[in-house]
Scaffold this motif. Sequence first.
Motif, short mmCIF file in Angstrom:
data_model
loop_
_atom_site.label_atom_id
_atom_site.label_comp_id
_atom_site.label_asym_id
_atom_site.label_seq_id
_atom_site.Cartn_x
_atom_site.Cartn_y
_atom_site.Cartn_z
N LEU A 243 5.16 -25.91 48.12
CA LEU A 243 6.16 -26.72 48.62
C LEU A 243 7.18 -27.15 47.67
CD1 LEU A 243 3.96 -28.84 51.12
CD2 LEU A 243 5.40 -26.85 51.80
N LYS A 244 6.68 -27.04 46.38
CA LYS A 244 7.47 -27.48 45.22
C LYS A 244 7.45 -29.07 45.23
CE LYS A 244 9.03 -23.56 43.92
NZ LYS A 244 8.18 -22.47 44.91
N HIS A 245 6.37 -29.79 45.53
CA HIS A 245 6.29 -31.07 45.55
C HIS A 245 5.66 -31.85 44.26
CE1 HIS A 245 7.84 -30.86 49.40
NE2 HIS A 245 6.99 -31.25 50.11
N THR A 246 4.81 -30.71 43.49
CA THR A 246 4.19 -31.45 42.49
C THR A 246 4.73 -32.48 41.52
OG1 THR A 246 4.29 -29.47 41.19
CG2 THR A 246 2.30 -30.00 42.60
N PRO A 247 6.11 -32.21 41.19
CA PRO A 247 6.97 -33.04 40.14
C PRO A 247 6.87 -34.49 40.91
CG PRO A 247 8.26 -31.09 40.50
CD PRO A 247 7.02 -31.09 41.59
N PHE A 248 6.80 -34.70 42.04
CA PHE A 248 6.85 -36.05 42.63
C PHE A 248 5.43 -36.71 43.11
CE2 PHE A 248 10.04 -33.06 44.10
CZ PHE A 248 11.11 -33.64 43.48
N ILE A 249 4.39 -36.13 42.68
CA ILE A 249 3.07 -36.74 43.25
C ILE A 249 2.11 -36.89 41.72
CG2 ILE A 249 1.00 -36.30 44.55
CD1 ILE A 249 2.99 -34.65 46.24
#
Length: 389
Positions: A243-249
């Motif tokens: 999802l390309k979410h890892t920079p935010f978590i």
Amino acid sequence: MLLDYDNGVLESIKNVYGDSYHSFLEAITRPSRRLYVRVNRLRTSVGEVIDTLRSRGIAVFQDEELEEAIYFYVEGPYNIELYNYDNVVVADKYAAESVYLGSNLYIPGIVKCPNSVRKGSEVVIVTQKGLPIAEGISMINCNEIRYLKRGIAIEVTKSVYKAPKIVELPEYKAGLIYPQSLAAMYVAKALDPKPNDIVIDTCAAPGGKTGHIVEYTMGKAFIIAFDHSKKRLEEMKRELERLKHTPFIEMWRADSRFLHIDFSWIKADKIIVDPPCTSLGVRPKLYDTKRYRDVISASRYQLQFLKSASKILKIGGTIVYSTCTITIEENENVIESIIESDKCLKVVDTGIARGSKGIATSYSHNYTRFHPHIHDTTGYFIAKLTKIC
């Protein structure tokens, strides 16, 4: 369909549904008529996803209330017979529930595959209880399966129910959609996280709600996702990378029953507590075994997560508690136990217009329930708490 519930579990279900408990039991053995996915609005728009799907002839629709929710209609049921007993492939429970709706059977989901099955063989897929759920074409030689770890084992050509094969859609592979039940999407809506909020997801894996918070805040909240399982965290990381979410978590391994001890410095604005439960609301169930002791054990376990969460919550902060089960013991009783022991917590309305209210308890008008046989959703419970001192 085999639902092996003891008298205690059945009585617990009857306490919720009364004489209509048979309707509930029937509903959880079949899928919802709508198969939902969530659009990753951090990377695309709902309109773009709908347009690209429809351009390929796929019928897809936007939900009436949740903007990020789109759905496909589920067709069926169709009859599957054991037409060739020699070529019967057995799927595990998790894989079988997906195959039941038309998904292909992947290698990790195979329990048994006869050596007689060769690449190109026509096969019948059955559950571990022997229920035929799909027909398909083998993509592998089963005598070589021990050397294989992943990939499609059986391409499903006919199943009891039919829906798009979500994980094989280009939109899924590109990280633009995430399969999630409609009821579960309402958790983020009830939490209503804001940019710059410190948000904790206590039992985060496989990451559906965590990812939804990222999208809901457009990546502007500080999110910490906890889970005690290394394997589940690794799976969650892969999904959030898609999802390309890892920079935010931040993803941390810990037992969330002890966050107030191990991470006492955390002061959160918003917390999700979606603890392990008996999953009685999950559908479709091809077979399931539950004992009343499972319900009681789960309710005691769930309360521990809430007690810890309350201690790391800021005054004025919010906890949203949710489960995919329907028992009063795991839902209303857990909430009313925590507010009895912690006078600084107050039950407030979830703000969800959909679904039904809770079962007759002191705060039932504030809770949200989704019922499979009434709302054609997963059986689900949502409660919202705020800290006042």
